[in-house]
Scaffold this active site. Structure first.
Site, mmCIF file in Angstrom:
data_model
loop_
_atom_site.group_PDB
_atom_site.id
_atom_site.type_symbol
_atom_site.label_atom_id
_atom_site.label_comp_id
_atom_site.label_asym_id
_atom_site.label_seq_id
_atom_site.Cartn_x
_atom_site.Cartn_y
_atom_site.Cartn_z
ATOM 1 C CD GLU A 162 -16.109 39.959 91.488
ATOM 2 O OE1 GLU A 162 -16.787 39.578 92.459
ATOM 3 O OE2 GLU A 162 -15.175 39.277 91.002
ATOM 4 C CG ASP A 175 -13.253 48.500 88.329
ATOM 5 O OD1 ASP A 175 -14.315 48.909 88.832
ATOM 6 O OD2 ASP A 175 -12.728 47.403 88.613
ATOM 7 N NE ARG A 204 -23.686 53.780 100.166
ATOM 8 C CZ ARG A 204 -23.572 54.051 98.881
ATOM 9 N NH1 ARG A 204 -22.476 54.636 98.423
ATOM 10 N NH2 ARG A 204 -24.535 53.745 98.030
ATOM 11 C CG ASP A 206 -20.292 53.833 95.536
ATOM 12 O OD1 ASP A 206 -21.527 53.996 95.508
ATOM 13 O OD2 ASP A 206 -19.572 53.851 94.521
ATOM 14 C CG LEU A 209 -22.483 42.968 92.569
ATOM 15 C CD1 LEU A 209 -22.697 41.872 93.603
ATOM 16 C CD2 LEU A 209 -23.780 43.235 91.805
ATOM 17 C CD GLU A 210 -20.583 47.791 91.168
ATOM 18 O OE1 GLU A 210 -21.449 48.541 90.716
ATOM 19 O OE2 GLU A 210 -20.695 47.291 92.306
ATOM 20 C CD GLU A 230 -24.474 51.284 95.881
ATOM 21 O OE1 GLU A 230 -25.341 51.729 95.115
ATOM 22 O OE2 GLU A 230 -23.253 51.424 95.682
ATOM 23 N N GLY A 234 -31.768 43.105 94.355
ATOM 24 C CA GLY A 234 -32.847 42.718 95.265
ATOM 25 C C GLY A 234 -32.863 41.268 95.672
ATOM 26 C CG ASP A 297 -27.597 55.516 94.001
ATOM 27 O OD1 ASP A 297 -27.128 56.501 93.391
ATOM 28 O OD2 ASP A 297 -26.930 54.836 94.804
#
Length: 484
Positions: A162, A175, A204, A206, A209-210, A230, A234, A297
């Site tokens: 993050e 970031d 959508r 991108d 998670l970040e 996104e 998994g 990707d």
């Protein structure tokens, strides 16, 4: 368009630079390894909407539209759209703001919808992270908007993911500090304007998670449309909680197990079965997830296996299970590009072949899904039930009892033998007349309540009540139930 309304859509995803050119060329060179602009444009998309609509798609997702870093770096050019610098300007390589509005209008004139890729996580800079000239960014023109420079080195460390930066030492991806009020205000206002100015129907997002999760509720709300994020991971235990802050996420947990199950005849059906159950229990609403087997990707499915039957099975899965199906441009032409950048081939080099085997397969599968939606108001939100597996086969039921769609998938491949699968547990009663929708074969449930499913060449089978198929345009029916 609301999240609930997106459930019934099907999405064709394309990189604007790689789908269609303004000159409509089908021979213009596009060497993926060069990683430079190939000349695709928003006008090029408009000119080939018939090709997309011909497969039954109701929406397109296009790559990011913002102005990018202009350099040709050792990592290539920003043709993909993930290296933005000026968020209030559109990428002039793709056309003008008016061209983008024209694309939105052209879609809406067909009753289709526009999804745009957005990148709240980072900007892009041609150079090392220690040497960024923040004045090139509009409006984030000082380091105060960003996290201090550090590259992500441990993807299991969520704090690092993050707070540190994606990218490398050639192109750094500064970031944004999405915990900062100033950053949030800019992005929330921007996304509301984007949706309003271009009549955007969905987003959508991108690199979810970040970004700190508590950034997203305000962003999703400000957009006023369905947002799917996104998370390239998994694990449903880490992915599913993001449905608390976003409408949906891309279904990476299913992606990996679907790939592993169908890339060969020795793939694990049981792991796919278990993952279907895990996603159903961990995610608050699997019907709002984005289903896919290809994207820009990951290597294309045909890179793992050239077998057409296996390709047809994974396509049938993404359309006929819980979630919103997403097909990546070129998938319908059986493109086989490997990892980035080789999986970003130009669609125009296929000549937009509408007779291609997977093009017609997708069109039929989309029609089957639309028929199921039209015939059963509960179908789309009804939880998909994987009720049968063997070492090569999985069978699923979705929809109200008495009109459920039975999907039987096999990983045997084109060399698979012809046999009858005696399928129990479908929920259909003895004597019910069904039709297999791909072959238009009539099947009657036997006295034990089993369905004798005629299998051949490792191909998928999809069974619906004969009464439903007869009222559709499939298999020479009356067409009373409208299906495109």
């Amino acid at each position: 368009l609301s999240a609930a309304s997106w459930r019934t859509q099907s999405i064709y995803f394309l990189l604007t630079d790689r789908f269609g050119r303004t000159d409509n060329s089908t021979t213009a060179t596009c060497n993926t390894g060069n990683e430079i602009y190939c000349g695709g444009s928003w006008q090029g998309i408009i000119d080939h909407l018939d090709y997309i609509e011909g497969m039954g798609f109701t929406a397109i997702w296009i790559s990011p539209i913002t102005e990018q870093l202009p350099q040709d770096t050792a990592d290539g050019e920003a043709y993909h759209g993930y290296w933005q610098q000026k968020i209030y300007d559109v990428n002039s390589n793709f056309g003008t703001a008016d061209n983008l509005k024209s694309l939105s209008d052209a879609l809406h004139a067909r009753g289709m919808y526009l999804m745009v890729d957005v990148v709240p996580d980072h900007m892009g800079y041609a150079g090392n992270g220690n040497d960024v000239d923040y004045s090139v960014f509009d409006p984030f023109d000082s380091s105060s908007y960003f996290h201090p420079y550090c590259l992500i080195t441990d993807w299991d460390n969520l704090t690092m993911v993050e707070d540190c930066w994606e990218g490398d030492t050639i192109v750094s991806l500064p970031d944004l500090d999405t915990t900062e009020t100033a950053v949030r205000t800019i992005w929330y206002d921007w996304v509301a304007d984007l949706v309003s100015n271009y009549s955007v129907d969905g987003l959508r997002i991108d690199s979810v998670l970040e970004v700190q999760p508590d950034f997203f509720p305000g962003y999703n709300k400000a957009s006023g449309v369905y947002c799917v994020g996104e998370i390239d991971n998994g694990n449903p235990a880490s992915d599913c909680p993001y449905q608390k802050v976003l409408d949906g996420v891309l279904n990476y947990p299913i992606y990996w197990q679907l790939l592993y199950a169908f890339e060969s005849s020795s793939g694990s059906i049981s792991n796919l079965y278990n993952m279907i159950k895990s996603v159903a229990s961990d995610c608050s609403d699997p019907t709002l997830l984005g289903n896919f087997i290809e994207n820009h990707d990951n290597p294309r499915f045909a890179k793992y296996t050239s077998d057409y039957s296996q390709a047809k099975n994974v396509l049938s899965y993404i359309f006929l299970s819980d979630g919103i199906p997403i097909v990546y441009a070129g998938e319908e032409q059986h493109y086989a590009g490997g990892k980035v950048p080789y999986n970003r081939e130009a669609t125009w080099l296929s000549g937009y072949d509408t007779s291609a085997e997977l093009y017609t397969w997708i069109a039929t599968t989309n029609a089957i899904r639309k028929l199921a939606i039209a015939a059963d108001s509960a179908y789309i939100t009804y939880a998909n039930d994987a009720f049968y597996t063997d070492s090569n086969t999985i069978a699923m039921a979705k929809g109200t009892s008495g009109s459920q769609v039975i999907t039987v998938l096999s990983n045997k491949g084109s060399s698979g033998s012809s046999y009858t699968l005696t399928l129990s547990g479908s929920g259909y009663t003895s004597g019910t007349k069904l039709i297999e929708a791909y072959t238009c074969t009539s099947v009657t449930v036997d006295s034990s309540g089993d369905i004798p499913v005629p299998m051949a060449s490792g191909l998928p089978r999809v069974l619906l009540p004969a009464s439903v198929v007869d009222s559709s345009s499939l298999c020479g029916g009356s067409g009373r139930l409208y299906v495109e």
